[in-house]
Design an enzyme around this catalytic site. Structure first.
Site, mmCIF file in Angstrom:
data_model
loop_
_atom_site.group_PDB
_atom_site.id
_atom_site.type_symbol
_atom_site.label_atom_id
_atom_site.label_comp_id
_atom_site.label_asym_id
_atom_site.label_seq_id
_atom_site.Cartn_x
_atom_site.Cartn_y
_atom_site.Cartn_z
ATOM 1 N N LYS A 1 5.036 6.385 -7.637
ATOM 2 C CA LYS A 1 3.500 6.818 -7.758
ATOM 3 C C LYS A 1 2.945 6.996 -9.044
ATOM 4 O O LYS A 1 1.888 6.907 -9.527
ATOM 5 C CB LYS A 1 2.902 7.705 -6.581
ATOM 6 C CG LYS A 1 3.177 7.157 -5.272
ATOM 7 C CD LYS A 1 2.734 8.177 -4.161
ATOM 8 C CE LYS A 1 2.909 7.707 -2.880
ATOM 9 N NZ LYS A 1 2.629 8.704 -1.790
ATOM 10 N N LYS B 1 2.465 -8.683 -1.121
ATOM 11 C CA LYS B 1 2.645 -8.150 0.094
ATOM 12 C C LYS B 1 1.118 -7.568 0.343
ATOM 13 O O LYS B 1 0.541 -6.914 -0.687
ATOM 14 C CB LYS B 1 3.562 -6.794 -0.187
ATOM 15 C CG LYS B 1 3.521 -6.245 1.179
ATOM 16 C CD LYS B 1 4.448 -4.865 1.076
ATOM 17 C CE LYS B 1 4.454 -3.760 2.268
ATOM 18 N NZ LYS B 1 5.114 -2.755 2.175
ATOM 19 N N LYS C 1 -3.935 -2.418 0.155
ATOM 20 C CA LYS C 1 -5.238 -1.993 -0.262
ATOM 21 C C LYS C 1 -4.885 -1.828 -2.021
ATOM 22 O O LYS C 1 -6.036 -2.122 -2.777
ATOM 23 C CB LYS C 1 -5.676 -0.985 0.029
ATOM 24 C CG LYS C 1 -5.851 -0.650 1.612
ATOM 25 C CD LYS C 1 -6.088 0.547 2.081
ATOM 26 C CE LYS C 1 -6.030 0.869 3.833
ATOM 27 N NZ LYS C 1 -4.697 0.747 4.126
#
Length: 333
Positions: free
Chosen positions: A113, A192, A195
């Protein structure tokens, strides 16, 4: 195992799309048939990346509507907001004092992240400890997860085992359940569906936008008359999620025979998406008109989860030497 207690959670992070439904939601709904199910909306976890209060409230409401519309039975599944079970957060602190720093430093989710630009924070770093508290507070046996989340369940097992060794047996050791049958759903660009990539087919969004996005699905440049390989086609991968086995095989034969245009498959796919989700769309619209009923479902789910969490927290407090404190109070949401 028969009678297993199964827990899953979902972050409120945007509009529901095909990848969410077939990758996480459908398997989560199947938990209802397999044991005692707990499903929570991870609004505290979402705070590591969602910093807009109005958006968090909207997305949390959307998750509740989406799951109920798609078949969640609140009589068989304890469905609740994470933030309505405050015992989880006290338990997270008790777990944090036995969690080695090195264990958290090895977690790949934090690295992934921050590499994607998410601002580093203690919450993001300690995410696995809060996830451990979510799992352990209701004494889950099984946690269905994708392979990218398997490490967090392994961290939960390590932390629970360390706590049990240091303070006595309090927690069950949960097992990650990797479901190989769970679909990896391609987006309109072939990556994949996510969002993050902006490549989604939203289920309950505007139908004009859905049609536009289906028609944008990337295909190869094979001419109409050429035979085509269904196993390498994004369209076919999406079609097979919505069609019966004999229908899927019939389309595969048409691919291999040649003479089939991708435009024809896209029109069929659009119709199948609309037909598959039409009853759920109608149910969602009905639920949206009665927000108090949705809140009542979440409140009942939270009461069930808190009953179990209080028992667990009471045992954990006693094990570490804390008094029972406010465990018995009746301030359920």
């Amino acid at each position: 195992m028969a009678g297993s207690r199964i827990l899953s959670g979902v972050q409120p992070s945007g509009k529901l799309h095909l990848g969410n439904y077939f990758g996480m939601m459908k398997p989560a709904l199947e938990m209802q048939e397999e044991g005692e199910a707990y499903l929570f909306i991870a609004d505290y976890h979402a705070l590591t990346t969602v910093h807009d209060a109005a958006r968090l409230r909207e997305w949390t409401r959307d998750v509740a509507l989406d799951f109920l519309a798609c078949g969640l039975d609140p009589e068989r599944t304890a469905f609740y907001r994470q933030s309505d079970v405050p015992e989880v957060h006290e338990l997270a602190w008790l777990l944090s004092v036995v969690t080695p720093m090195g264990l958290l430093e090895r977690c790949h989710s934090y690295k992934d992240k921050t590499a994607r630009g998410v601002t580093p924070s203690h919450g993001l770093f300690a995410y696995p400890v809060l996830m451990a508290a979510d799992i352990l507070c209701v004494q889950s046996d099984k946690v269905p997860v994708g392979r990218d989340q398997k490490q967090h369940v392994e961290v939960t097992r390590d932390v629970a085992a360390k706590f049990n060794h240091q303070f006595g047996e309090v927690f069950r050791l949960p097992a990650p359940e990797i479901r190989d049958s769970v679909a990896v759903v391609p987006g309109i660009d072939g990556k994949k569906m996510s969002k993050t990539y902006g490549n989604t087919l939203d289920i309950f969004g505007d139908e004009k936008t859905l049609k536009k996005n289906v028609m944008r699905i990337v295909t190869d440049s094979a001419p109409l008359e050429a035979p085509k390989d269904p196993d390498t086609c994004n369209l076919f991968a999406l079609y097979r999620l919505l069609a019966a086995g004999d229908e899927t095989e019939a389309l595969a034969e048409r691919y291999r025979a040649g003479g089939l245009g991708y435009g024809t498959v896209k029109k069929d796919l659009l119709e199948r998406i609309q037909a598959y989700f039409a009853p759920m769309r109608a149910r969602r619209e009905e639920l949206a008109r009665d927000p108090e009923a949705v809140e009542a479902v979440l409140a009942r789910g939270a009461a069930r989860a808190r009953e179990e969490a209080r028992r667990t927290l009471s045992r954990a407090r006693e094990a570490v030497g804390l008094p029972p404190g406010a465990i018995g109070r009746e301030d359920t949401p």
